[in-house]
Design an enzyme around this catalytic site. Structure first.
Site, PDB file in Angstrom:
ATOM      1  N   CYS A  10      -3.884  22.729  26.680  1.00  0.00           N
ATOM      2  CA  CYS A  10      -3.077  23.155  25.528  1.00  0.00           C
ATOM      3  C   CYS A  10      -3.905  23.845  24.449  1.00  0.00           C
ATOM      4  O   CYS A  10      -3.345  24.423  23.521  1.00  0.00           O
ATOM      5  CB  CYS A  10      -2.329  21.965  24.949  1.00  0.00           C
ATOM      6  SG  CYS A  10      -1.200  21.253  26.140  1.00  0.00           S
TER       7      CYS A  10
ATOM      8  N   HIS B  29      -0.166  23.734  17.960  1.00  0.00           N
ATOM      9  CA  HIS B  29       0.311  23.467  19.319  1.00  0.00           C
ATOM     10  C   HIS B  29       1.527  22.541  19.234  1.00  0.00           C
ATOM     11  O   HIS B  29       1.513  21.534  18.528  1.00  0.00           O
ATOM     12  CB  HIS B  29      -0.816  22.817  20.127  1.00  0.00           C
ATOM     13  CG  HIS B  29      -0.357  22.253  21.437  1.00  0.00           C
ATOM     14  ND1 HIS B  29       0.378  22.991  22.342  1.00  0.00           N
ATOM     15  CD2 HIS B  29      -0.494  21.017  21.982  1.00  0.00           C
ATOM     16  CE1 HIS B  29       0.653  22.236  23.386  1.00  0.00           C
ATOM     17  NE2 HIS B  29       0.138  21.040  23.197  1.00  0.00           N
TER      18      HIS B  29
ATOM     19  N   ASN C 195       6.868  20.958  25.195  1.00  0.00           N
ATOM     20  CA  ASN C 195       5.458  21.336  25.212  1.00  0.00           C
ATOM     21  C   ASN C 195       5.206  22.286  26.384  1.00  0.00           C
ATOM     22  O   ASN C 195       5.199  21.863  27.534  1.00  0.00           O
ATOM     23  CB  ASN C 195       4.612  20.055  25.345  1.00  0.00           C
ATOM     24  CG  ASN C 195       3.118  20.318  25.408  1.00  0.00           C
ATOM     25  OD1 ASN C 195       2.691  21.457  25.562  1.00  0.00           O
ATOM     26  ND2 ASN C 195       2.335  19.258  25.300  1.00  0.00           N
TER      27      ASN C 195
END
Ligand code: ACO
Length: 334
Positions: free
Chosen positions: A109, A252, A282
């Site tokens: 990520c 993020h 996500n």
């Protein structure tokens, strides 16, 4: 380097929390209250990562007003490549960007932010003038859809940003920090399975293959709410920037509670914290460019705006960058 164009692409199929609760023992109320997620996009078997990444890349090229042949570099941040030997060259081929070198970069990520910073170094050295940085992931292919503690969190998507050499006054990368801690790797893994097969004589072979995502959610949560404010705070201090100079926090997108905790630390009002978790969950390396593209296109992020950005995740890895959005038409370096 200046940030002069952006684009994104997501699969058409969306799965709501209610739909998911038909498969695993969960509920819309649990997922929303613990994560802020309401739905996620999931790619079908005929929607490879290459197609999604190419869609985002083509949109960013069009936004910047560039032709594919203008590109010198394509960086694809992904942890879910179509081909372990590299998916960026496939994207380059689909785009027809014959003058660009293309390669993958893996940092889960944190991948997009790390790739953007990497592109910035090639540009700063003079080796590259125009680059496309793509973040794309399809973690739907790597979650265990029967594990409610992980399958509710992730979705698929791609985003891309076009960057080019510019005069010092228009730079879009004003500072950055990057960190890793492999000792905590076990908190979040997409690791090889142990599949031992006889080869010949007394030799045994380890056959390639990967197990589903394994995560210690509480450890990752604690890591994020401790390290993200710390690294962002260090970056602000190093660049002489105060939090109230930031137009946006571009973090993020892993969990709304993490976004809220970071925002609280910097006393940022919620309306200046970009969030699209509800629609996408996500999407790993894609969250930051996907969010940026949405906010640029709906007019929230305007040319000249300052963004405090942070990526964090498996590795463990994390980092921060102070970014200024320029948008199309920024004069290139003379
Ligand atoms: N539905 C209903 N109940 C659930 C679900 C679910 N989907 N998942 C877990 N539960 C249950 C657990 O079994 C547990 O039940 P118990 O108390 O009877 O044992 C209870 O809910 C609480 O579980 P916790 O794990 O303590 O829940 P928590 O509040 O910590 O939330 C979460 C879990 C959302 C995963 C949180 O820890 C988190 O967001 N962590 C960070 C995750 C993250 O950001 N990961 C990605 C990083 S990016 C990358 O690199 C890929």
């Amino acid at each position: 380097m200046a940030l002069v164009g952006c684009g994104s692409a997501v699969p058409s199929a969306s799965i709501s929390n209610d739909q998911l609760s038909e498969r695993v023992d969960t509920s819309d109320a649990w997922i929303r209250s613990r994560t802020g997620i309401a739905a996620r996009r999931v790619a079908g078997p005929d929607e490879p990562l290459t197609a999604m990444a190419t869609g985002a890349a083509a949109a960013a090229l069009a936004h910047a007003g560039w032709e594919p042949q203008d590109l010198d570099l394509i960086l694809l941040a992904t942890s879910s490549p179509d081909d372990l030997f590299g998916t960026a060259p496939l994207v380059q081929g689909c785009l027809g960007a014959g003058n660009a070198v293309a390669f993958d970069l893996t940092a889960a990520c944190s991948g997009f932010l790390f790739a953007l910073i990497t592109a910035g170094q090639y540009i700063a050295s003079g080796a590259v003038r125009r680059a496309l940085v793509i973040g794309a992931d399809q973690l739907s292919r790597w979650v265990d859809w029967d594990d409610r503690s992980t399958c509710v969190l992730f979705g698929d998507g791609a985003g891309a940003v076009a960057v080019e050499a510019c005069d010092a006054g228009s730079t879009g990368l004003l500072g950055f920090r990057m960190l890793s801690d492999g000792r905590r790797n076990g908190c979040l893994t997409l690791a090889q399975t142990q599949d031992h097969v006889p080869l010949l004589g007394g030799l045994t072979n380890q056959r390639g293959g990967f197990a589903a995502i394994h995560m210690n959610g509480q450890e990752v949560y604690k890591f994020a709410v401790r390290e993200v404010p710390a690294v962002l705070g260090e970056l602000l201090e190093a660049t002489g920037t105060s939090a109230d100079q930031l137009d946006w926090l571009l973090l993020h997108q892993a969990n709304q509670r993490i976004l809220d905790a970071v925002a609280e630390r910097f006393a940022m009002p919620p309306e200046r914290v970009l969030s699209n978790l509800a629609a996408y969950g996500n999407t790993s390396a894609a969250t930051i460019p996907l969010m940026l593209d949405e906010a640029v296109r709906d007019g929230r992020v305007k040319p000249g705006h300052l963004l405090g950005s942070s990526g964090f995740g498996a590795g463990l890895s994390w980092g921060a960058a102070l970014l200024r959005w320029s948008g199309p038409g920024t004069p290139a370096a003379g």
